[in-house]
Motif scaffolding. Structure first.
Motif, PDB file in Angstrom:
ATOM      1  N   LEU A 179     -10.757  10.087  24.979  1.00 48.94           N
ATOM      2  CA  LEU A 179      -9.375  10.083  25.472  1.00 48.94           C
ATOM      3  C   LEU A 179      -9.190   8.998  26.530  1.00 48.94           C
ATOM      4  CD1 LEU A 179      -6.588  11.507  25.450  1.00 48.94           C
ATOM      5  CD2 LEU A 179      -7.462  12.991  27.272  1.00 48.94           C
ATOM      6  N   ALA A 180     -10.165   8.885  27.430  1.00 53.43           N
ATOM      7  CA  ALA A 180     -10.084   7.857  28.471  1.00 53.43           C
ATOM      8  C   ALA A 180     -10.121   6.459  27.862  1.00 53.43           C
ATOM      9  CB  ALA A 180     -11.232   8.036  29.464  1.00 53.43           C
ATOM     10  N   ALA A 181     -11.005   6.242  26.880  1.00 52.56           N
ATOM     11  CA  ALA A 181     -11.095   4.925  26.231  1.00 52.56           C
ATOM     12  C   ALA A 181      -9.825   4.606  25.460  1.00 52.56           C
ATOM     13  CB  ALA A 181     -12.304   4.884  25.305  1.00 52.56           C
ATOM     14  N   SER A 182      -9.200   5.639  24.877  1.00 51.92           N
ATOM     15  CA  SER A 182      -7.974   5.421  24.104  1.00 51.92           C
ATOM     16  C   SER A 182      -6.820   4.979  24.989  1.00 51.92           C
ATOM     17  CB  SER A 182      -7.601   6.713  23.353  1.00 51.92           C
ATOM     18  OG  SER A 182      -8.608   7.095  22.443  1.00 51.92           O
ATOM     19  N   TRP A 183      -6.762   5.507  26.211  1.00 48.79           N
ATOM     20  CA  TRP A 183      -5.655   5.187  27.117  1.00 48.79           C
ATOM     21  C   TRP A 183      -5.943   3.975  27.993  1.00 48.79           C
ATOM     22  CZ3 TRP A 183      -0.731   6.517  27.363  1.00 48.79           C
ATOM     23  CH2 TRP A 183      -0.307   7.663  26.680  1.00 48.79           C
ATOM     24  N   LEU A 184      -7.210   3.579  28.125  1.00 45.84           N
ATOM     25  CA  LEU A 184      -7.561   2.512  29.059  1.00 45.84           C
ATOM     26  C   LEU A 184      -6.815   1.225  28.747  1.00 45.84           C
ATOM     27  CD1 LEU A 184      -9.187   1.289  31.352  1.00 45.84           C
ATOM     28  CD2 LEU A 184     -11.106   0.970  29.761  1.00 45.84           C
ATOM     29  N   TRP A 185      -6.813   0.807  27.493  1.00 43.36           N
ATOM     30  CA  TRP A 185      -6.157  -0.469  27.167  1.00 43.36           C
ATOM     31  C   TRP A 185      -4.645  -0.362  27.313  1.00 43.36           C
ATOM     32  CZ3 TRP A 185      -2.621  -1.121  23.203  1.00 43.36           C
ATOM     33  CH2 TRP A 185      -2.509  -0.074  22.289  1.00 43.36           C
ATOM     34  N   LEU A 208      -9.352  -8.345  30.924  1.00 46.24           N
ATOM     35  CA  LEU A 208     -10.142  -8.601  29.717  1.00 46.24           C
ATOM     36  C   LEU A 208     -11.379  -7.705  29.659  1.00 46.24           C
ATOM     37  CD1 LEU A 208      -9.966 -12.502  29.379  1.00 46.24           C
ATOM     38  CD2 LEU A 208      -8.662 -10.757  28.148  1.00 46.24           C
ATOM     39  N   ALA A 209     -11.995  -7.455  30.806  1.00 49.41           N
ATOM     40  CA  ALA A 209     -13.170  -6.574  30.829  1.00 49.41           C
ATOM     41  C   ALA A 209     -12.781  -5.147  30.450  1.00 49.41           C
ATOM     42  CB  ALA A 209     -13.813  -6.591  32.220  1.00 49.41           C
ATOM     43  N   PHE A 210     -11.636  -4.674  30.945  1.00 48.51           N
ATOM     44  CA  PHE A 210     -11.174  -3.333  30.592  1.00 48.51           C
ATOM     45  C   PHE A 210     -10.861  -3.238  29.104  1.00 48.51           C
ATOM     46  CE2 PHE A 210      -9.388  -2.798  35.168  1.00 48.51           C
ATOM     47  CZ  PHE A 210     -10.672  -2.579  35.638  1.00 48.51           C
ATOM     48  N   THR A 225     -15.254   1.984  19.079  1.00 46.92           N
ATOM     49  CA  THR A 225     -15.861   1.731  17.773  1.00 46.92           C
ATOM     50  C   THR A 225     -16.848   2.816  17.367  1.00 46.92           C
ATOM     51  OG1 THR A 225     -17.556   0.337  18.824  1.00 46.92           O
ATOM     52  CG2 THR A 225     -15.602  -0.766  17.927  1.00 46.92           C
ATOM     53  N   TRP A 226     -17.480   3.487  18.341  1.00 39.67           N
ATOM     54  CA  TRP A 226     -18.414   4.549  17.955  1.00 39.67           C
ATOM     55  C   TRP A 226     -17.971   5.931  18.489  1.00 39.67           C
ATOM     56  CZ3 TRP A 226     -20.667   0.914  21.541  1.00 39.67           C
ATOM     57  CH2 TRP A 226     -20.993   1.420  22.786  1.00 39.67           C
ATOM     58  N   SER A 227     -16.665   6.049  18.749  1.00 42.40           N
ATOM     59  CA  SER A 227     -16.125   7.359  19.118  1.00 42.40           C
ATOM     60  C   SER A 227     -15.979   8.227  17.872  1.00 42.40           C
ATOM     61  CB  SER A 227     -14.770   7.202  19.821  1.00 42.40           C
ATOM     62  OG  SER A 227     -13.832   6.594  18.947  1.00 42.40           O
ATOM     63  N   ALA A 228     -15.718   9.504  18.081  1.00 40.47           N
ATOM     64  CA  ALA A 228     -15.672  10.439  16.955  1.00 40.47           C
ATOM     65  C   ALA A 228     -14.439  10.248  16.086  1.00 40.47           C
ATOM     66  CB  ALA A 228     -15.732  11.881  17.484  1.00 40.47           C
ATOM     67  N   SER A 229     -13.255  10.314  16.667  1.00 42.27           N
ATOM     68  CA  SER A 229     -12.017  10.266  15.879  1.00 42.27           C
ATOM     69  C   SER A 229     -11.590   8.834  15.570  1.00 42.27           C
ATOM     70  CB  SER A 229     -10.893  10.985  16.641  1.00 42.27           C
ATOM     71  OG  SER A 229     -11.234  12.332  16.901  1.00 42.27           O
ATOM     72  N   ALA A 230     -11.401   8.038  16.603  1.00 44.39           N
ATOM     73  CA  ALA A 230     -10.969   6.654  16.400  1.00 44.39           C
ATOM     74  C   ALA A 230     -12.051   5.840  15.704  1.00 44.39           C
ATOM     75  CB  ALA A 230     -10.605   6.015  17.735  1.00 44.39           C
ATOM     76  N   LEU A 265      -1.737   7.572  14.871  1.00 41.85           N
ATOM     77  CA  LEU A 265      -2.519   7.881  13.670  1.00 41.85           C
ATOM     78  C   LEU A 265      -3.877   7.197  13.702  1.00 41.85           C
ATOM     79  CD1 LEU A 265       0.267   7.634  10.928  1.00 41.85           C
ATOM     80  CD2 LEU A 265      -0.803   9.714  11.834  1.00 41.85           C
ATOM     81  N   PHE A 266      -3.909   5.957  14.224  1.00 40.55           N
ATOM     82  CA  PHE A 266      -5.175   5.222  14.274  1.00 40.55           C
ATOM     83  C   PHE A 266      -6.070   5.714  15.409  1.00 40.55           C
ATOM     84  CE2 PHE A 266      -7.850   1.486  15.198  1.00 40.55           C
ATOM     85  CZ  PHE A 266      -8.358   1.260  13.931  1.00 40.55           C
ATOM     86  N   LEU A 267      -5.456   6.056  16.545  1.00 38.84           N
ATOM     87  CA  LEU A 267      -6.187   6.602  17.698  1.00 38.84           C
ATOM     88  C   LEU A 267      -5.690   8.026  17.922  1.00 38.84           C
ATOM     89  CD1 LEU A 267      -5.864   3.513  20.093  1.00 38.84           C
ATOM     90  CD2 LEU A 267      -7.731   4.017  18.506  1.00 38.84           C
ATOM     91  N   PRO A 268      -6.252   9.002  17.215  1.00 34.80           N
ATOM     92  CA  PRO A 268      -5.699  10.373  17.218  1.00 34.80           C
ATOM     93  C   PRO A 268      -5.564  10.997  18.602  1.00 34.80           C
ATOM     94  CG  PRO A 268      -7.303  10.116  15.460  1.00 34.80           C
ATOM     95  CD  PRO A 268      -7.390   8.869  16.285  1.00 34.80           C
TER      96      PRO A 268
END
Length: 394
Positions: A74-80, A130-132, A141-146, A358-361
């Motif tokens: 969830l944190a990685a999905s919202w970070l960008w 860019l680092a974030f 890329t190696w998360s469960a859903s996304a 849909l891509f990042l549930p």
């Protein structure tokens, strides 16, 4: 994993059902005396030892299992999203200051108060953007859903990482072509007569040396290699480069244990660009690509991200809803302002949010929950205001 230097030990990994997923029981053996120097669990393809495994799981799931992994994704999905949104707000802030003929103030570092916190937050976020974005993209890329959707997209675009073919056929040795004789000579290797190993069946340990020689004589040049015996009849052994340092690679060969001949090879140089970027990106995310400098950079990025979070809460606290007039946070946009925009812009925005959801549930579900909760809060406030106005008229 054979020893490479004189002071190194050979690692022998065993699948242990009592250990967790992707965790192996590893024996550290002196290659000169066959003395067991250690017996520890290791994790993943990089062979992480217990302390590093604990730290890795803390990063991956807060050591809380699946709930922690969901939180991490969830944190990685919202970070960008937050990073890009913050940059747009920062640009708009500077534009307003310049439009008000206060360009000097816009470029001057505030010395105290909320303005200084805003300056620190905005400047750090811009420098680290860019680092974030890199952390978010490679983490997903190696998360469960996304991660599953990323894999599906890579497959559809033919960006997948090639796989080594270990199936042996009657013509396997002849089909190996010019590489079939590398490393083992013209005769049969020490495993001749044993054939491909069966699961749970003993095999000649000398086959490891034969496979290692064949791999080293062909394309595998990394100091660290993984040698995996075949566990089914009709399959070859494999030797794969295990190092993830720059220049990171994943070249591999399949070796017939009965003849010592190369039956298939996988050159990292022949990988498509997407497969190479995936390999390099994950290694850099793990701090393995450039060694200590890579890890120091990641430490700096992590500290900057932690500071960004703290400054964000400080800014909110200094202009919190309960300070002064109830629910007065500066001059918030009126409710419904989004839907009152131009219909084309609203349609594009909603379509984009649905596609991203849909891509990042986890991003989609959390955004939906936020919208529902915000709508309920707004409706509750509207009804309270209506009742209060009716009471005043009465």
């Amino acid at each position: 994993m054979p020893a490479f230097l004189r002071e190194d030990t050979t690692r022998v990994l065993f699948a242990d059902p009592t250990l967790g997923e992707s965790t192996y029981r590893t024996l550290f053996i002196d290659p000169g005396t066959a003395e067991i120097r250690g017996d520890l669990p290791t994790y993943g393809s990089s062979g992480s030892l217990p302390v590093r495994t604990w730290i890795s799981n803390l990063h991956r799931s807060l050591n809380l299992g699946e709930p922690g992994r969901i939180y991490s994704e969830l944190a990685a999905s919202w970070l960008w999203v937050i990073a890009v949104g913050g940059l747009l707000l920062w640009i708009e802030r500077i534009r307003r200051k310049r439009a008000a003929n206060t360009s000097a103030a816009a470029n001057t570092r505030p010395v105290r108060g909320r303005a200084r916190t805003v300056w620190l937050h905005g400047t750090t976020g811009t420098v680290m953007l860019l680092a974030f974005l890199f952390l978010s993209a490679t983490g997903l890329t190696w998360s469960a859903s996304a991660g599953a959707n990323v894999s599906t997209l890579r497959t559809a675009l033919d960006w997948t990482t090639p796989s080594l073919k270990t199936t042996l056929t009657g013509e396997a040795t002849a089909a190996a072509g010019d590489h079939s004789g590398h490393g083992a000579g013209a005769g049969a290797g020490p495993g001749q007569g044993t054939g491909s190993t069966l699961e749970g069946t003993a095999f000649d340990p000398a086959i490891f040396d034969t496979v290692a020689r064949a791999a080293r004589a062909d394309i595998v040049t990394a100091p660290m290699i993984d040698i995996k015996p075949s566990v089914k009849p009709g399959t070859a052994w494999s030797a794969t480069e295990a190092g993830r340092e720059w220049p990171a690679s994943a070249s591999a060969v399949a070796v017939d244990p009965a003849t010592g001949h190369i039956t298939n090879r996988l050159d990292f140089d022949d990988f498509n660009l997407a497969a190479k970027l995936t390999r390099w990106g994950i290694a850099a995310h793990m701090g393995l690509l450039f060694g200590l400098p890579n890890q120091l950079v990641l430490l700096g990025v992590a500290l900057a991200l932690a500071a960004m979070v703290v400054w964000g809460y400080v800014m909110w606290w200094k202009r919190r809803p309960t300070r002064g007039t109830a629910w007065a946070v500066g001059r918030p946009a009126p409710r419904g302002a989004f839907l009152r925009g131009h219909w084309a812009g609203v349609l594009i925005a909603i379509t984009s949010m649905v596609a991203l959801g849909l891509f990042l549930p986890l991003l989609g579900w959390s955004l939906l929950v936020f919208v529902v909760v915000d709508t309920l809060v707004g409706e509750t406030q509207r009804r309270r205001h209506f009742r209060f106005a009716s009471h005043q008229k009465g």
